[in-house]
Write an enzyme that holds these catalytic residues in place. Structure first.
Site, PDB file in Angstrom:
ATOM      1  N   ARG A 136       0.265  -1.372  -0.201  1.00 25.53           N
ATOM      2  CA  ARG A 136      -0.076   0.016   0.425  1.00 25.53           C
ATOM      3  C   ARG A 136       0.728   1.560   0.337  1.00 25.53           C
ATOM      4  O   ARG A 136       0.031   2.338   0.325  1.00 25.53           O
ATOM      5  CB  ARG A 136      -0.857  -0.498   0.833  1.00 25.53           C
ATOM      6  CG  ARG A 136      -2.175  -1.412   0.924  1.00 25.53           C
ATOM      7  CD  ARG A 136      -3.027  -1.054   1.808  1.00 25.53           C
ATOM      8  NE  ARG A 136      -4.423  -2.156   1.606  1.00 25.53           N
ATOM      9  CZ  ARG A 136      -4.197  -3.830   2.363  1.00 25.53           C
ATOM     10  NH1 ARG A 136      -2.727  -3.835   3.056  1.00 25.53           N
ATOM     11  NH2 ARG A 136      -4.848  -4.319   2.223  1.00 25.53           N
ATOM     12  N   GLU A 203      -5.040 -13.215  10.767  1.00 28.02           N
ATOM     13  CA  GLU A 203      -5.853 -14.779  10.198  1.00 28.02           C
ATOM     14  C   GLU A 203      -4.889 -16.244  10.567  1.00 28.02           C
ATOM     15  O   GLU A 203      -5.076 -17.533  10.067  1.00 28.02           O
ATOM     16  CB  GLU A 203      -6.461 -15.103   8.586  1.00 28.02           C
ATOM     17  CG  GLU A 203      -7.669 -14.261   8.745  1.00 28.02           C
ATOM     18  CD  GLU A 203      -8.079 -13.138   9.445  1.00 28.02           C
ATOM     19  OE1 GLU A 203      -8.274 -13.017  10.301  1.00 28.02           O
ATOM     20  OE2 GLU A 203      -7.847 -11.726   8.832  1.00 28.02           O
ATOM     21  N   TRP A 262      -2.584  -4.066  10.202  1.00 23.56           N
ATOM     22  CA  TRP A 262      -2.074  -3.947   8.819  1.00 23.56           C
ATOM     23  C   TRP A 262      -2.195  -3.142   7.873  1.00 23.56           C
ATOM     24  O   TRP A 262      -2.338  -3.466   6.909  1.00 23.56           O
ATOM     25  CB  TRP A 262      -3.172  -4.962   7.950  1.00 23.56           C
ATOM     26  CG  TRP A 262      -5.128  -5.410   8.351  1.00 23.56           C
ATOM     27  CD1 TRP A 262      -5.215  -6.282   9.991  1.00 23.56           C
ATOM     28  CD2 TRP A 262      -5.056  -5.106   7.537  1.00 23.56           C
ATOM     29  NE1 TRP A 262      -6.430  -6.198   9.052  1.00 23.56           N
ATOM     30  CE2 TRP A 262      -6.420  -5.303   7.907  1.00 23.56           C
ATOM     31  CE3 TRP A 262      -4.558  -4.289   6.016  1.00 23.56           C
ATOM     32  CZ2 TRP A 262      -7.264  -5.052   7.071  1.00 23.56           C
ATOM     33  CZ3 TRP A 262      -6.435  -3.815   5.291  1.00 23.56           C
ATOM     34  CH2 TRP A 262      -7.872  -4.314   6.041  1.00 23.56           C
ATOM     35  N   ASN A 280      -8.969  -8.357  13.697  1.00 24.75           N
ATOM     36  CA  ASN A 280      -9.785  -9.168  13.992  1.00 24.75           C
ATOM     37  C   ASN A 280      -9.520  -9.756  15.582  1.00 24.75           C
ATOM     38  O   ASN A 280      -7.699 -10.123  15.408  1.00 24.75           O
ATOM     39  CB  ASN A 280     -10.534 -10.447  13.511  1.00 24.75           C
ATOM     40  CG  ASN A 280      -9.356 -10.858  12.720  1.00 24.75           C
ATOM     41  OD1 ASN A 280      -8.901 -10.023  11.758  1.00 24.75           O
ATOM     42  ND2 ASN A 280      -9.300 -12.343  13.066  1.00 24.75           N
ATOM     43  N   ASP A 322     -15.792 -11.025  12.150  1.00 27.65           N
ATOM     44  CA  ASP A 322     -14.471 -10.405  11.152  1.00 27.65           C
ATOM     45  C   ASP A 322     -14.547  -9.571  10.904  1.00 27.65           C
ATOM     46  O   ASP A 322     -13.826  -8.457  10.010  1.00 27.65           O
ATOM     47  CB  ASP A 322     -13.293 -11.230  10.382  1.00 27.65           C
ATOM     48  CG  ASP A 322     -12.786 -11.148  10.307  1.00 27.65           C
ATOM     49  OD1 ASP A 322     -11.610 -10.812  10.427  1.00 27.65           O
ATOM     50  OD2 ASP A 322     -12.948 -10.905   8.601  1.00 27.65           O
TER      51      ASP A 322
END
Length: 592
Positions: A136, A203, A262, A280, A322
């Site tokens: 990004r 995750e 993130w 999450n 989430d």
């Protein structure tokens, strides 16, 4: 979001040769960073200013002249690496620095579009990015350009040549750590200028944290874990604990509890705090981790001098859907009832738009910014959601087979009312422009056990649209009146960031390939141009040789085609790509 179910080939490092006569960065200073929101001749921060308003003071391109906008040049990222391009470019002394998929960084002549140099990180086999091989953006300071990579490394390169000055490992990619966000450069009194980063990999049961390094050496100055019960460090020594051990976590679940940072952060020079959102909790199956699970799905304010936690605000306590709280927290001055409030706003994945007192994290207001929210009935006076417990996925241990809990249809989907695509705030209109999506998901819980480097979900899901005519929705939100002023509906999901300008314009892109310009007051589409592939990156604007330019990366990808379920099937024909586009007004049209 989930794990990308494939092994990625290792990248190859290639250094291009600088061509003669190209403008080169003379060096970015603290003053440059602090003035980025008002200095139209540069873009040296992610967000066009450390507060990330994404507001350009330029007016040459405006509601009257934007119809004359034409391409100046387009640069191809090349190769076969045509995946999601989510980077925001930074620009200094006539050079554009833009990251590409698979952890690449390009330096491009802003006048001609010619490549100055290219750096390709050597990615090892076995990296585990959850949501495409995106990056990004980069950061600038001094004579260096910085970026992070999919194998959880951070690099400092010479801005002139692309040669590596230093590089450090953020964490172990084999444990599921990665990095995709643009670094944040922050001036401090105690330790000089620092480069501040988070971690990706929620995750996989990683533990979120924010950390700061010396810009010249990469040495760690401080680290702040996001989960309660874990201890921060400063100058190599342990400092304070985040929260109180086991206050909202049971047993040792917090040790693999998620909270990844993130998306990167923002900085407020006024209060001198860094703001980061947290992801999450892990696993998704909330029945395995009773309690609020602080500080996951939250906004955190951190003192950049020493990494101490100043305040936290949890948008989704005991998150079971989430609904990462990573979305950017934007400081702004809010005038209400004749008083000016040092406020901050965030559009959360959970579908609610929040305004907080940025000095202490106290709740001011919240409103739904997407339709048909099911998981909560509203937000109470303290800022806590009023849960609809029937809309929490059921406990699989209470099911007949013990393998699949009761399925519910939750709105928004786990990809959120808003995801990675940054919103913008106009210092002119005093409105926030929020790229949002209207969708829901069938979701159920399953048993799961933590295993290093494996997906740690405990859930199954399928995303579905909730309207026949659109999913994407660009909304102009009045943070004082707490209302939507206008809305633009888009057939496909919106996944690109937003730019707003003093020329009364709002720019964003869509998966259909269009860069669009809107009237900031009423949402009328004033101009659009198709770049041939979906746009999932934030546009920028700057002045070059007396001309206002608009730039944007193009290249379809990201989480939507990977995890979009039924939604992804409706636009699977979008071509991938990888390029950077720059636009300017046609000759002799600037004043017409």
């Amino acid at each position: 979001m989930g794990m990308m179910k494939r092994t990625l080939l290792a990248g190859v490092s290639v250094l291009g040769m600088a061509f003669a006569g190209a403008a080169m960065a003379a060096g970015v200073t603290d003053a440059d960073l602090l003035a980025d929101g008002v200095n139209a001749k540069q873009v040296v921060t992610n967000g066009l200013g450390l507060a990330a308003h994404r507001y350009s003071p330029l007016t040459q391109i405006n509601t009257s002249t934007v119809k004359n906008l034409v391409p100046a040049w387009s640069f191809s990222f090349g190769g076969e690496k045509q995946r999601g391009q989510q980077g925001q470019a930074v620009v200094h002394d006539g050079v554009i620095y833009i990251t590409g998929s698979y952890s690449r960084l390009f330096a491009i002549d802003a006048k001609t579009g010619e490549k100055i140099w290219e750096y390709d990180a050597r990615l090892p086999e076995g990296i585990m990015p959850c949501c495409d091989v995106v990056n990004r953006g980069a950061a600038l300071f001094g004579d260096k350009v910085y970026f992070t990579t999919l194998d959880a490394q951070i690099y400092a390169l010479e801005a002139k040549t692309g040669k590596v000055v230093w590089h450090k490992a953020i964490d172990d990619f084999k444990a599921g750590y990665s990095n995709t966000a643009a670094p944040l450069i922050v001036p401090t009194k105690a330790n000089g200028t620092l480069i501040v980063t988070g971690v990706s990999g929620g995750e996989f049961g990683v533990v979120g944290r924010v950390e700061a390094r010396n810009v010249d050496t990469g040495e760690l100055v401080w680290s702040r874990p996001t989960l309660e019960g874990l201890t921060g460090t400063y100058q190599g020594k342990e400092t304070t604990m985040t929260g109180k051990a086991n206050e909202t976590w049971s047993g040792d679940m917090y040790k693999t509890g998620g909270g990844a940072t993130w998306l990167g952060g923002t900085y407020d020079p006024d209060t001198k705090m860094v703001f980061f959102g947290t992801g999450n909790p892990a696993p998704w199956n909330s029945w395995l981790r009773p309690g609020d699970n602080k500080w996951t799905s939250s906004r955190l304010a951190i003192n950049p001098e020493n990494g101490e936690l100043v305040w936290g605000f949890q948008t989704t306590p005991h998150d079971g859907w989430d609904y990462d709280g990573v979305n950017e927290f934007i400081p702004f001055e809010m005038t209400k009832d004749g008083k000016t409030v040092k406020a901050g706003a965030t559009a959360d994945r959970n579908g609610f738009f929040y305004v907080l007192d940025r000095t202490n994290g106290k709740f001011i207001s919240a409103m739904p910014f997407v339709s048909k929210i099911t998981w909560a009935k509203g937000i109470d006076a303290s800022g806590r959601p009023i849960y609809d417990e029937a809309m929490r996925p059921g406990d699989p241990t209470k099911s007949e087979d013990g393998k699949k809990g009761k399925e519910v249809f939750a709105v928004p989907s786990f990809l959120g009312g808003k995801n990675q695509m940054p919103m913008a705030y106009s210092d002119q209109s005093k409105l926030f422009y929020v790229p949002s999506n209207e969708w829901g998901m069938d979701i159920h819980n399953e048993p799961v056990v933590y295993k290093k480097g494996a997906a740690y979900l405990g859930a199954g899901f399928n995303i579905k649209p909730i309207f026949d005519d659109h999913i994407g929705s660009l909304k102009a939100i009045d943070p004082v009146a707490q209302k939507v002023v206008w809305e633009y509906k888009n057939k496909a999901p919106l996944w690109a960031g937003v730019l707003t300008t003093a020329g009364g314009l709002v720019f964003t892109g869509n998966p259909e390939g269009y860069l669009l310009a809107f009237d900031a007051k009423n949402g009328e589409v004033l101009w659009k141009f198709n770049v041939g592939t979906g746009i999932v990156a934030p546009p920028i604007s700057w002045e070059q040789d007396g001309e206002q330019l608009v730039g944007v990366a193009a290249g379809w990808g990201g989480a939507v085609p990977l995890w979009g379920g039924e939604v992804a099937k409706t636009f699977k024909g979008i071509n991938q790509g990888g390029s950077y586009w720059v636009f300017k007004l046609a000759p002799k049209s600037a004043t017409k």
